[in-house]
Each structure stands twice: as structure tokens, then as C-alpha cells.
Design an enzyme around this catalytic site. Structure first.
Site, PDB file in Angstrom:
ATOM      1  N   HIS A   1       0.808  -1.225   0.000  1.00  0.00           N
ATOM      2  CA  HIS A   1       0.000   0.000   0.000  1.00  0.00           C
ATOM      3  C   HIS A   1       0.843   1.278   0.000  1.00  0.00           C
ATOM      4  O   HIS A   1       0.643   2.179  -0.798  1.00  0.00           O
ATOM      5  CB  HIS A   1      -0.920   0.041   1.221  1.00  0.00           C
ATOM      6  CG  HIS A   1      -1.735  -1.209   1.400  1.00  0.00           C
ATOM      7  ND1 HIS A   1      -2.266  -1.904   0.346  1.00  0.00           N
ATOM      8  CD2 HIS A   1      -2.123  -1.878   2.513  1.00  0.00           C
ATOM      9  CE1 HIS A   1      -2.941  -2.949   0.809  1.00  0.00           C
ATOM     10  NE2 HIS A   1      -2.867  -2.965   2.112  1.00  0.00           N
TER      11      HIS A   1
ATOM     12  N   LYS B   1      -0.157   0.056  13.844  1.00  0.00           N
ATOM     13  CA  LYS B   1      -1.406  -0.332  14.506  1.00  0.00           C
ATOM     14  C   LYS B   1      -1.410   0.314  15.886  1.00  0.00           C
ATOM     15  O   LYS B   1      -0.366   0.616  16.446  1.00  0.00           O
ATOM     16  CB  LYS B   1      -1.462  -1.848  14.665  1.00  0.00           C
ATOM     17  CG  LYS B   1      -1.304  -2.575  13.328  1.00  0.00           C
ATOM     18  CD  LYS B   1      -2.514  -3.383  12.993  1.00  0.00           C
ATOM     19  CE  LYS B   1      -2.374  -4.109  11.681  1.00  0.00           C
ATOM     20  NZ  LYS B   1      -3.482  -3.844  10.749  1.00  0.00           N
TER      21      LYS B   1
END
Ligand code: BG6
Length: 496
Positions: free
Chosen positions: A244, A345
Site C-alpha cells: 500500500h 497499529k
């Protein structure tokens, strides 16, 4: 439920989903197809065949699809008649992907649709990609109109990616392989191309002469959830950067392609990937930061640390859940312009953003009391609240002395257009049916990305670079802040 005249209808197709009972099918593929059907974009002759080892039967698959729609489609878009029409398109066929069981029956089930576009979506564990392709070939399902769709992880390093690409290439020529990077299907990601190449304003400034640096942040507030098994073998570098983030970087940095033709765009992205300066053993400590979250807070309350989530068995894991980079592209356009990249995260919020920070004016004519002249930034917010902001200096309105103010020209898309942003999979799935590969990764791109990532993984290992702890709910280890601040710059957290 009205059909939108701007939508381009697609040809009749049959889409076979391997792994039809899995998470990807439930969360993304089925809801995306329902949405396209709801908008009137699917032709009458569009059939979806669910495939999995567990024999659900047509009724069981229909029930699963209803559940998926119930869970993943907003209630205001759940129309009983549309749901029934969609369910009417579904069939089911039990097949064991790792043996020959069920394959002749699948070939027979697909046969009545032989005159349609054939899409074979492998929404399975990646170790099944090669065996499924081999059987698709052997059982006559990989005919000349068939396209295969796969998704990351495409290998775990260059060598395994090549092996997988070879195995797929034995059965499907490259023009029939659709490697999904769902970031490329996001509305605002395509807007990077529109902004750059449909406006005369930016391109003359889009180079080292005028751009000071670029930041790309993909922050998630979630932890690894129930994917710890996969995630622990991957880590943020493989999970987010290899695909990504590097794809985003390519769209920002590539030369203008000759057209939107798939290979024209992919050729330019490939050049960027191949121009990334290697980060080796000597540089890795200065140019990269690894992190792993400890217990802390999420927007929803207290959360455990990564190691606690993994449990006893993997208690000593050194997988990174955060990574920050300073990357450089060695070509004329970008020489000396740092690209600061970070993803993680359990960061404070879910936000993905590209910030292009321009150089300051060469000389200020304003006296001290006017305040500082700040640099222009172009901020592309991918999610949430998709939009574009261009930060400019203006005169602070009102009487009195001349004071300067840094304000955004704000184009928040929800406000400007009031439309629903389609999920990436809606666009990507129909692009497969249309045979448009522009938003899919070509083999050489995937491999070039690994060729840049591999030495970093190796250098981390050679240098025993363990991830630094960070508290869940913060912006990663302090070293990530130091990475950019020692260059006299700062992460622009509230840029949008
Ligand atoms: C996936 C990663 O590719 O992208 C996940 O495997 C990550 O770990 C996800 O959470 C993020 O996607 P999005 O669309 O929610 O930004």
C-alpha cells in the site's frame, strides 16, 4: 435503487470465488457486488459461484450472503427486493482446493456460462494460490477469457514472490492476472492522479526545486485483532509498506504517464520503485524505526499490548507493528527530497494522509509582527473524511497591521459532493470484469517492491534491530519523531 447513467455497464460475467466462506468474501467481495447490483451496474447475466471445501449448498451460501449484507451494508441500503435479486445470482459448489475433489463438478457448473467473462477470485490462504491455479489449468477453467484475481501477501520476500508469480504465470498470461492492492481502488488515491495530471497548477512545481519533502502516514487505531497468526509472520513492513505505502509513493512520485492505459501507468510506477535508494545494513539504523505496541489506550478504552494479544505461545515475538522510514528516490525529479513514511497499529486514530510540503518562499518581505511565513502544504486525506486541502498564507482579515495566517483551501469531498464513497472493492471487481488492469499491480512492480524491502528485512536481522516499544494510543516510538525532527521537520498530524 435507480441506475445511475454515469455508471458504465459491464459485460455478462461469472465470478467464481474460492474461499467463499472466508473473511474477505463476507466483509468485502459479497457486499461490494451487492452494492454494484443495487446501483444497477450488474447485467442480468451476472452469476457468482461460491466455492469452499465445506459444502454449504446453494441455500447455505445464500444464507451466508444475507448475513454478510446484513452486517456490512448500511441498513438504509438494505432493500429486500435488491437483496433477493442479488441472492438469485448466487450458486455454490464444494471443492477441495488442495486435492482434485470437486473440480470436475466445478468445471461442469461453470460450463453453462462459457460465453461470459470468467473471473476467478482466489480469496483463500496464499499457500493455495499456486495449487488452485494449477488445477484451474488442468480442469479447463483457465480458458482464454478467464482472469484470475489474487491479493497480498504475494510472497514474503522476493524469492517467494517470484516463485508464486511463476506458478501463476504457468497458467495465466500476465494480461489475465489481477493483483489487487485495495489502496489503489480507494477513491482519493485515484484523486492523486486527477490532482496531478488534470490540473496545470501542480506539475510545474512537482519536483525537488519546489517540494521540500513528502509525508505518507497510514495510521490505524485497531490492533491486530483476530489476524495475529498471519500478522506475526508478516509485520508492518510486509503488511503495509511493501504494497500500500509504496503504491501511494509511486502515485505521488511517478512521471506523467502517456495515458491511463494500464501499462503506461505501471511502467511509470515501476521506474519509481526501481529508483528507490537502497537501505542497507549501514543506513538502516538511521533511516528506519521499528516499533511494537505495549498496553495502552484506544479510542474505545484500555487495550492490551501486542505480546499479550499473541498469548503465551508467541510471547517473545519481535514482529513490528509500527514502522517509520526516510526514503529517497534517486532520480532527477526527486534528488534530495525525503519521503517520510510511517504506518502502525494502535496509533491514536485511523487516518491515512499524504502531505506534500513545498519549499518556503525564498525571501520574506513581511516584518516581524506579521508572523512567520509558513510553507504551503498539499494534503490528500485518504480516509476517513476524504478530501484535499491546500494550505496557503493569507492576510488575516480585519483592520490593524498586516498579520499573516496559514489557512486551508478545503475540499472535503463529503461536503463538496455529498456522495457515498464506494468501497475500493466495488471499483476493482468491476475493473476485472472490464479487463482494465490500470489499478492492479503488475508482476515486475511487486517484485521491484520486494527487491527494495528484502535488504531492509535482512539489515534489521543482521543488526539485531528489535522493535522499540510504544504505548498503544500514541504515535509510535519516540525515535519516529526523532527521525524527522533531526532534519528540522515535523510530522504534520493535524494537516487535514
Ligand atoms: C490490509 C492489511 O492490507 O490493509 C491490514 O493487511 C490493514 O493489516 C488494512 O488493517 C488496512 O486497510 P484499510 O482499507 O482499512 O486502510
Amino acid at each position: 435503487m435507480q441506475s445511475d447513467s454515469r455508471l458504465i455497464p459491464v459485460d455478462p460475467f461469472v465470478l467464481t470465488v474460492f474461499g467463499a466462506t472466508g473473511d474477505l468474501a463476507r466483509r468485502k467481495i459479497l457486499p461490494a457486488l451487492y452494492h454494484r447490483d443495487l446501483d444497477g451496474q450488474l447485467p442480468d447475466q451476472a452469476t457468482i459461484i461460491g466455492v469452499s471445501r465445506r459444502d454449504l449448498g446453494d441455500d447455505g451460501f445464500a444464507a451466508l450472503a444475507r448475513e454478510a449484507i446484513g452486517e456490512h451494508i448500511r441498513p438504509a441500503e438494505q432493500f429486500p427486493a435488491a437483496i433477493e435479486r442479488f441472492i438469485g445470482r448466487l450458486r455454490f459448489c464444494p471443492v477441495d482446493a488442495s486435492s482434485d475433489e470437486g473440480w470436475p463438478e466445478l468445471a461442469a457448473a461453470v460450463k453453462p456460462y462459457a460465453d461470459r467473462v470468467q473471473v476467478l477470485y482466489l480469496a483463500t490462504a496464499p499457500d493455495l494460490f499456486a495449487p488452485i491455479c494449477e488445477r484451474l489449468g488442468r480442469f479447463g477453467l483457465a480458458n482464454h477469457v478467464a482472469r484470475v484475481v489474487i491479493e497480498k501477501p504475494i510472497g514474503k520476500d522476493l524469492q517467494s514472490a517470484r516463485r508464486l508469480n511463476d506458478a501463476i504465470g504457468q497458467v495465466f498470461s500476465e494480461d489475465r492476472v489481477y493483483r489487487i492492492d485495495h489502496y489503489l481502488g480507494k477513491e482519493t488515491v485515484q484523486n492523486v492522479m486527477a490532482l496531478r495530471f488534470a490540473n496545470a497548477l501542480f506539475e510545474p512545481l512537482w519536483n525537488a526545486g519546489h517540494i521540500d519533502h513528502v509525508q505518507i502516514t497510514v495510521a490505524e487505531s485497531l490492533g491486530v485483532e483476530d489476524r495475529a497468526g498471519y500478522y506475526d509472520t508478516a509485520g508492518a513492513l510486509r503488511d503495509m509498506v511493501q504494497n500500500h505505502i509504496l503504491q501511494l509513493l509511486c502515485l505521488v512520485a511517478m512521471e506523467p504517464p502517456r495515458s491511463l492505459d494500464a501499462d503506461a501507468v505501471r511502467d511509470e510506477k515501476l521506474k519509481v520503485l526501481r529508483s528507490l535508494k537502497p537501505i542497507d545494513k549501514d543506513l538502516v539504523g538511521a533511516l528506519t524505526v521499528r516499533g511494537q505496541y505495549r498496553a495502552g489506550a484506544s479510542p474505545k478504552g484500555a487495550v492490551p499490548g501486542y505480546l499479550d494479544e499473541l498469548g503465551e505461545a508467541r510471547g517473545a515475538s519481535s514482529t513490528e507493528t509500527f514502522v517509520a522510514f526516510k526514503a529517497e528516490i534517486g532520480n532527477w525529479r526527486w534528488a534530495g527530497v525525503p519521503f517520510y513514511l510511517r504506518t502502525g497499529k494502535r496509533l491514536p486514530t485511523r487516518v491515512s494522509e499524504i502531505v506534500v510540503s513545498f519549499r518556503p518562499v525564498p525571501h520574506s518581505i513581511f516584518a516581524g509582527q506579521a508572523g512567520p511565513v509558513e510553507a504551503n502544504h498539499l494534503v490528500v486525506r485518504l480516509q476517513p473524511d476524504e478530501g484535499v486541502k491546500l494550505w496557503l498564507m493569507i492576510k488575516d482579515p480585519g483592520p490593524g497591521g498586516l498579520r499573516l495566517k496559514h489557512v486551508p483551501l478545503d475540499m472535503t469531498f463529503a461536503e463538496a459532493f455529498g456522495v457515498r464513497n464506494p468501497d475500493a472493492y466495488e471499483r476493482l471487481l468491476l475493473d476485472v470484469v472490464r479487463g482494465n488492469q490500470t489499478l492492479f499491480m503488475r508482476r515486475d512492480e511487486v517484485e521491484a517492491a520486494w527487491a527494495w524491502i528484502d535488504p531492509i528485512l535482512q539489515a534489521w536481522k543482521d543488526n539485531n534491530m528489535a522493535p522499540r516499544p510504544y504505548t498503544a494510543g500514541t504515535w509510535g516510538p519516540a525515535a519516529s519523531i526523532a527521525l524527522i525532527e533531526r532534519d528540522g521537520r515535523t510530522w504534520l498530524e493535524d494537516a487535514a
